[in-house]
Design a protein around this motif. Structure first.
Motif, PDB file in Angstrom:
ATOM      1  N   TRP A 165      51.749  36.178  31.678  1.00 44.06           N
ATOM      2  CA  TRP A 165      50.993  35.130  32.133  1.00 44.06           C
ATOM      3  C   TRP A 165      49.516  35.645  31.940  1.00 44.06           C
ATOM      4  CZ3 TRP A 165      54.696  32.355  33.240  1.00 44.06           C
ATOM      5  CH2 TRP A 165      54.629  31.317  33.982  1.00 44.06           C
ATOM      6  N   VAL A 166      48.937  37.402  31.460  1.00 38.72           N
ATOM      7  CA  VAL A 166      48.655  37.830  31.238  1.00 38.72           C
ATOM      8  C   VAL A 166      48.383  37.594  30.137  1.00 38.72           C
ATOM      9  CG1 VAL A 166      46.989  39.509  31.780  1.00 38.72           C
ATOM     10  CG2 VAL A 166      47.845  38.906  33.754  1.00 38.72           C
ATOM     11  N   SER A 167      49.247  37.749  29.268  1.00 38.61           N
ATOM     12  CA  SER A 167      48.838  38.161  27.626  1.00 38.61           C
ATOM     13  C   SER A 167      48.021  36.850  26.744  1.00 38.61           C
ATOM     14  CB  SER A 167      50.378  38.255  26.650  1.00 38.61           C
ATOM     15  OG  SER A 167      51.138  39.271  26.996  1.00 38.61           O
ATOM     16  N   ARG A 206      38.492  30.086  31.109  1.00 36.01           N
ATOM     17  CA  ARG A 206      37.439  30.307  32.847  1.00 36.01           C
ATOM     18  C   ARG A 206      39.004  29.112  33.126  1.00 36.01           C
ATOM     19  NH1 ARG A 206      32.983  32.158  33.493  1.00 36.01           N
ATOM     20  NH2 ARG A 206      31.484  32.525  31.136  1.00 36.01           N
ATOM     21  N   GLY A 207      39.498  28.323  32.680  1.00 33.62           N
ATOM     22  CA  GLY A 207      40.188  27.146  33.183  1.00 33.62           C
ATOM     23  C   GLY A 207      41.666  28.041  33.004  1.00 33.62           C
ATOM     24  N   TYR A 208      42.295  28.636  32.103  1.00 35.50           N
ATOM     25  CA  TYR A 208      43.525  29.091  31.831  1.00 35.50           C
ATOM     26  C   TYR A 208      43.621  29.609  33.566  1.00 35.50           C
ATOM     27  CZ  TYR A 208      47.667  31.788  31.043  1.00 35.50           C
ATOM     28  OH  TYR A 208      48.254  32.425  30.500  1.00 35.50           O
ATOM     29  N   ALA A 213      44.878  32.640  38.030  1.00 34.72           N
ATOM     30  CA  ALA A 213      45.043  33.099  39.829  1.00 34.72           C
ATOM     31  C   ALA A 213      45.867  32.437  41.242  1.00 34.72           C
ATOM     32  CB  ALA A 213      43.454  33.398  40.211  1.00 34.72           C
ATOM     33  N   PHE A 214      45.400  31.175  40.753  1.00 33.31           N
ATOM     34  CA  PHE A 214      45.959  30.306  42.049  1.00 33.31           C
ATOM     35  C   PHE A 214      47.102  30.535  41.333  1.00 33.31           C
ATOM     36  CE2 PHE A 214      41.808  28.528  42.027  1.00 33.31           C
ATOM     37  CZ  PHE A 214      41.005  29.144  43.294  1.00 33.31           C
ATOM     38  N   ILE A 221      51.019  34.278  48.103  1.00 35.14           N
ATOM     39  CA  ILE A 221      50.709  34.044  49.312  1.00 35.14           C
ATOM     40  C   ILE A 221      50.971  32.681  49.877  1.00 35.14           C
ATOM     41  CG2 ILE A 221      48.742  33.544  50.616  1.00 35.14           C
ATOM     42  CD1 ILE A 221      46.679  34.919  48.697  1.00 35.14           C
ATOM     43  N   ILE A 222      51.650  31.685  49.810  1.00 35.87           N
ATOM     44  CA  ILE A 222      52.450  30.810  49.900  1.00 35.87           C
ATOM     45  C   ILE A 222      53.920  31.659  50.903  1.00 35.87           C
ATOM     46  CG2 ILE A 222      53.817  29.069  49.615  1.00 35.87           C
ATOM     47  CD1 ILE A 222      51.020  27.419  48.295  1.00 35.87           C
TER      48      ILE A 222
END
Length: 322
Positions: A165-167, A206-208, A213-214, A221-222
């Protein structure tokens, strides 16, 4: 030669594909005080190193602790060591020695480790919530449901998720042209801080970032919330008051760790994107504490709250002394 970097033509006269280095300011507004601020930061880092290394050592050498809860705790300790060590040595260099310059690829490496291992830590906290749910709601099947192989697979899954996800953060930034400004008004390289130096449309980046994050924190968190709702329902149906207190006690440490991590993480994330009215010095200080406080507190919380960990720590060190 066409392949020579010196012959690459930048998009315009005042842009370059990327600078050779960036300048980290440390804590803007506290330039005269940050030499002294470094001392408590250094003390917190030393506590984090000692505490997390001790947890790792005790879980590794004590076979009685080879259970899911302690395996997850060891993973958390390793993650905290990586998170704090990826930023604090450089941060102390800035505060004490004025070593503000950071090489471009070193900066992107910092971005990767901070965000990837923040994702891993969130995933481990989620896995620990599942462990508490199984232990309280299905105590007789706990070792069957969460076998060693299942725990290992969960650990690998959260690590792979963090890396995959972060790469793209680093690759997507590399493809953008940078402005002449090389100054990052922070103590370490963070995705949004680096992105603000780009001289191009960054809406995709920014969108990615919001998607990651979400999709990571939101999902975790859910799962944590659902796990604790079901734990609460199971505990309230226990016939004995002592049993209820004991069940809640086994979750107390984990809840403290969750609050320490997510409160600082969400504040840092939201102020970067929406908190334009938050003073810069407050934002930078809390961003620094986000990478220091959880790694320092986690071993202390588990050491104090978990009887087995405390007893084994005392046992191991008493053996070494004698």
């Amino acid at each position: 030669m066409a392949g020579n970097k010196d012959h690459i033509i930048p998009p315009s006269g005042n842009k370059s594909f990327h600078p050779t280095s960036f300048i980290l300011l440390g804590i803007p507004g506290l330039e005269k005080s940050q030499f002294w601020v470094a001392f408590p930061f250094c003390a917190m880092y030393i506590l984090a190193l000692i505490g997390n290394t001790t947890i790792l050592h005790v879980v590794c050498v004590e076979h009685t602790l080879h259970e899911p809860m302690y395996f997850f705790l060891a993973m958390l300790a390793f993650t905290d060591l990586v998170l704090s060590s990826s930023t604090l040595p450089k941060m102390l260099g800035i505060f004490w020695f004025g070593s503000c310059e950071i090489e471009y690829h070193a900066c992107l490496t910092q971005v990767f480790f901070i965000h990837a291992f923040s994702s891993v830590e969130s995933g481990i906290l989620m896995a620990m919530a599942l462990d508490r749910y199984v232990a309280i709601c299905f105590p007789l099947r706990h070792s069957t449901i969460l076998s060693t192989s299942v725990v290992a697979k969960l650990g690998v899954a959260v690590m792979v998720r963090g890396v995959l996800w972060v790469s793209p953060f680093c690759f997507m930034v590399t493809w953008k042209p940078f402005c002449p400004n090389r100054i990052i008004p922070q103590s370490y390289c963070e995705h949004m801080a680096v992105l603000k130096l780009v001289c191009a449309d960054t809406r995709t980046n920014r969108g990615y970032g919001l998607f990651v994050a979400f999709s990571v924190v939101g999902f975790d968190i859910i799962i944590i919330a659902v796990s604790y709702i079901m734990i609460l329902q199971a505990v309230l149906h226990l016939p004995s008051g002592d049993a209820r207190i004991k069940a809640f006690g086994t979750c107390a440490s984990h809840i403290c760790v969750i609050l320490a991590f997510y409160i600082l993480a969400l504040f840092t994330f939201l102020t970067h994107r929406f908190g334009h009215q938050v003073p810069q010095v407050a934002h930078v200080m809390l961003a620094n504490l986000y990478l220091l406080v959880p790694p320092m507190l986690n071993p202390i919380i588990y050491g104090v709250k978990t009887k087995q960990i405390w007893e084994r720590v005392v046992h191991v060190f008493c053996q070494k002394v004698t």
